[in-house]
Design an enzyme around this catalytic site. Structure first.
Site, PDB file in Angstrom:
ATOM      1  N   PHE A  60      -9.959  -7.321  15.077  1.00 36.38           N
ATOM      2  CA  PHE A  60      -8.954  -7.773  14.122  1.00 36.38           C
ATOM      3  C   PHE A  60      -8.771  -6.722  13.032  1.00 36.38           C
ATOM      4  CE2 PHE A  60      -8.018 -10.050  10.094  1.00 36.38           C
ATOM      5  CZ  PHE A  60      -6.715 -10.404  10.400  1.00 36.38           C
ATOM      6  N   GLN A  61      -7.540  -6.352  12.764  1.00 32.79           N
ATOM      7  CA  GLN A  61      -7.172  -5.341  11.757  1.00 32.79           C
ATOM      8  C   GLN A  61      -7.842  -3.992  12.020  1.00 32.79           C
ATOM      9  OE1 GLN A  61      -7.513  -7.068   7.768  1.00 32.79           O
ATOM     10  NE2 GLN A  61      -5.421  -7.787   7.950  1.00 32.79           N
ATOM     11  N   LYS A  75     -16.676  -0.639   7.599  1.00 35.76           N
ATOM     12  CA  LYS A  75     -17.166  -1.600   6.614  1.00 35.76           C
ATOM     13  C   LYS A  75     -18.693  -1.564   6.475  1.00 35.76           C
ATOM     14  CE  LYS A  75     -16.772  -6.539   5.538  1.00 35.76           C
ATOM     15  NZ  LYS A  75     -16.320  -7.844   6.046  1.00 35.76           N
ATOM     16  N   GLU A 109       0.805  -1.224   0.000  1.00 42.03           N
ATOM     17  CA  GLU A 109       0.000   0.000   0.000  1.00 42.03           C
ATOM     18  C   GLU A 109       0.839   1.275   0.000  1.00 42.03           C
ATOM     19  OE1 GLU A 109      -0.501  -2.546   2.010  1.00 42.03           O
ATOM     20  OE2 GLU A 109      -2.620  -3.131   2.034  1.00 42.03           O
ATOM     21  N   MET A 145      24.591   8.138   0.319  1.00 38.20           N
ATOM     22  CA  MET A 145      24.545   9.447   0.954  1.00 38.20           C
ATOM     23  C   MET A 145      24.923   9.342   2.434  1.00 38.20           C
ATOM     24  SD  MET A 145      24.123  12.561   0.187  1.00 38.20           S
ATOM     25  CE  MET A 145      22.958  13.245  -0.993  1.00 38.20           C
TER      26      MET A 145
END
Lengths: 594, 175
Positions: free
Chosen positions: A121-122, A171, A50, A484
């Site tokens: 969950f999540q 949801k 993502e 760098m």
């Protein structure tokens, strides 16, 4: 007509003119993906992580901004992510867009309303997380609000100082139906009134300073690009005969082959730019935020100069650097008002000043190499790409040494042809952003200039390149170092080189083959032009791994905490210009050697 | 560094206060007191903040506050003629009768009210500018302050807010 929340979102996106979405589905956002095929105008690109959905949307929005549009019609990058880890993975992408003022709308789903706050969950408090890195965010608990929220989100993202807006939707809200009463045509945001038109009193005051100045410079930031003000800037500079330098993100806002162009300033900007600011008596900062990388030590910035600061965001004015004349407004409108206020007859003659800057420029030329060096150096690679593309490609650079070399050694002449992560400095930005840029500008050749450290952060997106045959050319500058950081350890940490060695990395040719992308390896300068030409001729994505010198350093260098006037020129390479000119012959281009 | 009284009118919403505080936290800006409540306008809340900072830092934080979409207006009342009040509830210990009498007397001088009496303590309610509350507390300390709560400052400019002419009229009236 009744629409569930998911369809209401899709319909709203269609109304906003969205055509491309970058995202990845998961549990909570599945109702949205369930209806996506019903909206053929919305093309979805399935990313592999993502974070890259955010960067692709970011690159997409920036590349699309090369066409000037009214702010209400600016292209907005759109990305999707699911709840919890899907949303937290987006955070870097959102923050990157926030730091670089990129119009972006990120839509995430969350667990159902009934589960919010239960550590389901999540579940993640993602709107809590994105508050400081968004222009605005919304947690939509009721589907009735969706059309208004999406309308506001796009309005906020694309107007004023652009930025990311995050919309989080539980949801069940995606599933619940509401009456669709049409998409709102207006927004009601009394607390959001960006100032576009400048105050004429300030404009007049700035005009008087410009007329009096003996040693003026213009510093053009990304505001010039965001505002689409490249024509206004050019006209203003030509009328006033004031030289123009850009910030890193301002690169390509002013054609670098223009006689008044100086290139870019800042930490790894040109010595002559940094000297010009340090010695100027008037700095006109246009659409920039006086960032520490551009300005060096704030207290030592342009010590002899009056400062005119033009920006659309009043909070940027006076934040870091003292200002004599602040002008709040949209850059194009400000320049449109400022130019006629300057009396050409009252202007001082700047030719001696321009001559002085030219002298510095000749004294501290860019790093050049003969074409027969034993090792391959990063600037040679960038110069080869510049030759092959005649400066007409879009260069999407990642973060690190190659980012600075790409800024230094390519001549940018068209808006938004240099795209990079300037504010956040996100390693791994370039590959996904190049994909987004290519999708916004199928007419242009897009080069992703990336180091081996950055490449390994987001290389899974090669799958997107392979699947969609995105014809991005990837220049992988492999020095097997976090270059760098190694450079800074060498100079600022007593040569104590710690945990920057990337030797033993993958065989990038085999890796490219695994994704079905043709690849070349180059380790000698003599092979450069042929290989770049071959990659360009190939009608699809291509990777060239350049095995470059391991311990090359980027100069010029304004060490952190020092002022622009203390810039360290490229001392080890003094005399390089003479050598280069002797071996390379006359420049094939317009002869303006930066 | 100096104290500034900032007043912000903001739209009511679940995240508004979070956004405002996030700004202060990000800039390590110390808030000395903060109070928030509804106003005469539906859906509009008023925040009063007392902050300690240099004028330039306060200006910067004010500009940042304006970037919060829900923020309608921010004013620094520091240089204005204004009324500032806070309310404190103070529980003072007084074991013996003479002490109780003294505490009541002090409270009376400060126009504070006794709102609760118990065998070993008195609860006093005081309203006024911060300095008044502070000085009353100083007087109570020798007796023993068992518990203390302060609301934080609320502030309002004198006269009608806004236009300059109104301000001038008010000054004439006062002056």
């Amino acid at each position: 007509m009744r629409l569930n929340g998911a369809r209401a979102i899709c319909q709203s996106l269609v109304e906003e003119g969205v055509s491309t979405i970058f995202g990845l589905p998961g549990g909570a956002i599945m109702p949205l993906y369930d209806v996506l095929p019903e909206f053929p105008r919305l093309k979805h690109i399935l990313v592999r992580h993502e974070q890259c959905a955010g960067h692709m949307a970011d690159g997409y929005a920036r590349a699309a901004a090369a066409t000037r549009r009214p702010q209400e019609q600016r292209t907005v990058g759109v990305c999707f992510g699911t709840s919890g880890p899907g949303a937290t993975n987006l955070v870097t992408g959102i923050c990157n867009a926030h730091m670089d003022s990129v119009p972006l709308v990120a839509i995430t789903a969350n667990v159902p309303n009934s589960m919010i706050g239960t550590d389901a969950f999540q579940e993640a408090d993602i709107t809590g997380i994105t508050i400081p890195i968004t222009k605005q965010n919304y947690f939509v608990r009721n589907g009735k609000d969706l059309p208004r929220v999406i309308r506001e989100a796009f309005h906020l993202a694309r107007t004023g100082r652009p930025g990311p807006v995050h919309v989080d939707v539980p949801k069940d809200v995606l599933l619940t139906e509401h009456e669709w009463t049409g998409y709102p045509s207006t927004v009601d945001l009394p607390g959001y009134q960006p100032t576009l038109e400048p105050n004429m009193r300030q404009v007049k005051e700035a005009a008087r300073l410009i007329e009096r100045a003996q040693r003026p410079v213009i510093i053009a930031g990304q505001g010039v690009l965001l505002s689409g003000a490249w024509d206004e800037l050019r006209s203003f500079a030509e009328k006033t005969r004031i030289p123009v330098m850009t910030t890193l993100l301002g690169i390509s806002g002013f054609p670098e082959n223009h006689p008044l162009s100086l290139g870019f300033l800042g930490m790894h900007g040109w010595v002559h730019c940094n000297y010009a600011v340090h010695n100027s008596d008037l700095v006109i900062s246009i659409g920039m935020r006086m960032d520490d990388r551009a300005c060096g030590k704030f207290a030592g910035f342009a010590p002899q100069a009056k400062i005119v600061h033009v920006d659309i965001d009043p909070a940027e004015i006076g934040k870091n650097v003292r200002v004599d004349v602040p002008i709040v407004g949209d850059v194009a409108r400000v320049l449109g008002k400022l130019e006629p206020e300057v009396d050409p007859a009252a202007l001082q003659n700047h030719e001696a000043w321009l001559e002085q800057i030219r002298g510095w420029r000749e004294q501290y030329p860019p790093k050049c190499y003969p074409s027969d060096t034993a090792e391959l150096y990063q600037p040679q690679v960038i110069q080869a790409i510049d030759r092959a593309t005649r400066g007409e490609a879009i260069i999407v650079a990642d973060v690190g040494q190659h980012q600075m070399f790409a800024a230094q050694h390519y001549q940018y002449t068209a808006p938004y042809t240099y795209i990079t992560s300037g504010g956040l400095g996100t390693m791994g930005y370039s590959l996904p952003a190049a994909i987004g840029a290519q999708m916004a500008r199928p007419d242009k050749q897009v080069w992703c200039v990336v180091g081996d450290g950055c490449f390994q952060m987001t290389l899974q997106e090669l799958a997107v390149i392979a699947v969609h045959r995105v014809p991005v050319k990837i220049a992988l500058l492999n020095n097997e170092y976090l270059g760098m950081v190694r450079q800074q350890q060498q100079v600022q940490y007593r040569g104590n080189i710690v945990e920057v060695d990337l030797a033993g990395g993958p065989d990038y040719i085999k890796l490219a083959q695994a994704y079905g992308v043709p690849a070349w390896r180059v380790s000698e300068a003599s092979q450069l032009d042929d290989t770049v030409g071959a990659a360009m001729a190939y009608p699809g994505p291509a990777i060239i791994e350049f095995r470059v010198a391991r311990t090359e350093d980027v100069y010029p260098w304004v060490l952190g905490g020092t002022s622009l006037g203390e810039v360290l020129p490229d001392t080890p390479y003094e005399g390089a210009r003479e050598r280069a000119l002797a071996s390379a012959g006359p420049s094939p281009r317009d002869g303006s050697d930066r | 560094m100096s104290k500034h009284t900032l007043v912000a009118t903001v739209e009511e919403g679940p995240a508004t206060l979070n956004r405002v505080l996030s700004l202060f936290r990000q800039r390590s800006f110390a808030i000395e007191s903060l109070s928030i409540g509804r106003t005469n306008e539906t859906g509009i809340m008023r925040l009063t903040m007392v902050v300690d900072g240099a004028r330039s830092a306060v200006e910067q934080v004010t500009k940042q506050l304006y970037k919060v979409v829900e923020v309608r207006k921010v004013s620094d009342l520091t240089d204005d003629a204004r009324v500032e009040r806070e309310l404190a509830l103070i529980k003072v210990s007084c074991k013996a009768a003479p002490q109780r009498a003294e505490v009541m007397q002090i409270a009376d001088i400060y126009r504070a009210r006794i709102v609760d009496v118990a065998s070993g303590s008195l609860m006093i309610e005081v309203t006024g500018p911060t300095v008044k509350v502070d000085s009353l507390l100083d007087l109570f300390r020798p007796y023993g302050v068992k518990e203390l709560v302060r609301t934080g400052v609320v502030a309002m400019s004198r006269g009608q807010a806004g236009s300059r002419s109104e301000k001038a009229d008010r000054l004439k009236l006062v002056g």
